[in-house]
Design an enzyme around this catalytic site. Structure first.
Site, mmCIF file in Angstrom:
data_model
loop_
_atom_site.group_PDB
_atom_site.id
_atom_site.type_symbol
_atom_site.label_atom_id
_atom_site.label_comp_id
_atom_site.label_asym_id
_atom_site.label_seq_id
_atom_site.Cartn_x
_atom_site.Cartn_y
_atom_site.Cartn_z
ATOM 1 N N GLY A 1 0.797 -1.218 0.000
ATOM 2 C CA GLY A 1 0.000 0.000 0.000
ATOM 3 C C GLY A 1 0.829 1.266 0.000
ATOM 4 C CB SER A 2 4.422 1.875 -0.153
ATOM 5 O OG SER A 2 4.850 1.001 -1.178
ATOM 6 N N GLY A 3 2.228 2.648 -2.701
ATOM 7 C CA GLY A 3 2.134 3.387 -3.961
ATOM 8 C C GLY A 3 3.290 3.157 -4.901
ATOM 9 C CG LEU A 4 6.924 2.898 -3.752
ATOM 10 C CD1 LEU A 4 8.197 2.614 -2.958
ATOM 11 C CD2 LEU A 4 7.095 4.144 -4.605
ATOM 12 N N GLY A 5 3.815 0.034 -6.259
ATOM 13 C CA GLY A 5 3.523 -1.174 -7.031
ATOM 14 C C GLY A 5 3.976 -2.451 -6.356
ATOM 15 C CB SER B 1 0.323 -6.096 -4.807
ATOM 16 O OG SER B 1 -0.016 -5.760 -3.485
ATOM 17 C CD GLU C 1 -1.538 -7.466 -8.691
ATOM 18 O OE1 GLU C 1 -1.527 -6.783 -7.663
ATOM 19 O OE2 GLU C 1 -0.697 -7.338 -9.607
ATOM 20 C CG ASP D 1 1.958 -1.088 -10.542
ATOM 21 O OD1 ASP D 1 2.288 -0.001 -11.052
ATOM 22 O OD2 ASP D 1 1.159 -1.183 -9.594
#
Length: 353
Positions: free
Chosen positions: A111-115, A117, A149, A161
């Site tokens: 959930g950090s916004g860096l992709g 998952s 995904e 991502d």
């Protein structure tokens, strides 16, 4: 002799165009995204065993489970990314049930916004590619990771991502109908990369968020014909084209202008993209000398990218240090996901004597 397979895949900064890779927008209008990978990674290790079990140590998901080897593992909300990759690989390549121990972890929180998952799915898939000799190149790995995904597991999100993690570096991506993606790697001069790194500051807000709710609202705004949201997304898409030119020329001032305008447009896409915590970070950074900023990823939390005059970087960093988050040092990277095998005795493999 035991066989160990490892992989690492780089996380990415979404520089411009993020959201235009989401269906139904990309299916209707096409999307453009500019992103770049950084030296934060998702890691996966597979240790081949003959135990008749599948052992999962997913530190990123805080899940530690053991299952009897089977052709398919139940998707029950625990270690879904690992199970999704395993189920699809066994099915697509007509494999017998496999026995192994798998360990995964990330340099950044979910959930950090860096992709995180999607990058993890690519890393896990790469381990299986290396282990089993699967005939999958960068495009095939990206596409399969996306299908696992988004379609198999039903997790909301776009397409950028997976391709960023597989290809690595600075990429201008085109998202067309029928899930077709074209990745255009950009050759950026070293001094330009250095200047961007000197001018950028990556701040973690201290709070992760689930991107699904924000993404679902963006999708709803597009499919329902919300003109304000659609026109904002058109501008966000164009910002990827404009920023690509600014990056290639090394025009950091124009880069900052585009970043700031894209953030204003992004906030019109869904109500939860910004909040008082994010706004406070922006206010503090701008007052200390930052020129512009944008949240990486869907929004709502995670990492914020700020553009600063390099001589004022420490001022901004010091001001932000008084908040609950932290500044994350980073560098841009060239390479995408890679995997490797280790053949070794059990004693050497586990660092025992």
């Amino acid at each position: 002799m035991s066989q160990i397979i490892r992989s690492k895949a780089p996380l990415r900064l979404g520089l411009a165009g993020g959201g235009s890779d989401l269906s139904p927008y990309s299916d209707t209008y096409g999307g453009y995204v500019l992103n770049a990978t950084i030296n934060l990674y998702a890691y996966c290790t597979v240790e081949v065993t003959d135990s008749g079990k599948i052992e999962i140590n997913a530190y990123d998901a805080d899940c530690f489970k053991s299952y009897v080897s089977a052709s398919s593992l139940e998707i029950d909300g625990e270690a879904s990314l690992i199970k999704g990759v395993y189920n699809r690989v066994v099915k697509d390549f007509n494999l017998q049930p496999l026995s192994f121990k798998i360990t995964t972890y990330n340099d950044a929180p979910a959930g950090s916004g860096l992709g995180t998952s999607s990058t993890m799915v690519v890393a896990i898939l790469k381990c299986f590619v290396e282990w089993l000799g699967l005939p999958l190149g960068d495009y095939e790995v990206s596409r399969l990771a996306y299908e696992i995904e988004r379609k198999d597991l039903g997790l909301s999100g776009g397409k950028q991502d997976q391709y960023a993690a597989a290809f690595g570096g600075f990429n201008f991506m085109e998202f067309l109908t029928n899930d077709m993606v074209i990745v255009n790697p950009l050759k950026i001069k070293r001094w330009i990369v250095d200047e961007l790194e000197a001018s950028m500051l990556l701040y973690f807000t201290g709070r992760s968020r689930s991107s699904a709710q924000i993404i679902d609202e963006q999708k709803k705004n597009t499919s329902s014909g919300n003109q304000n949201a659609i026109e904002a997304m058109h501008r966000i898409k164009q910002s990827a084209v404009d920023m690509k030119l600014a990056v290639l020329k090394g025009d950091t001032r124009e880069f900052a202008r585009i970043l700031g305008q894209a953030w204003e447009d992004k906030k019109k896409m869904a109500s939860a993209i910004t909040n008082p915590m994010i706004q406070e970070a922006f206010d503090v950074a701008i007052n200390a000398g930052a020129v512009a900023g944008k949240v990486s990823g869907a929004g709502g939390g995670g990492f914020i990218m700020f553009m600063v005059e390099p001589t004022r970087k420490k001022e901004v960093q010091n001001a932000l240090s008084k908040l609950d988050g932290f500044v994350m040092p980073f560098q841009f990277t060239d390479g995408g996901v890679h995997g490797w095998k280790i053949y070794s005795s059990d004693d050497v493999a586990t660092f025992k004597k």
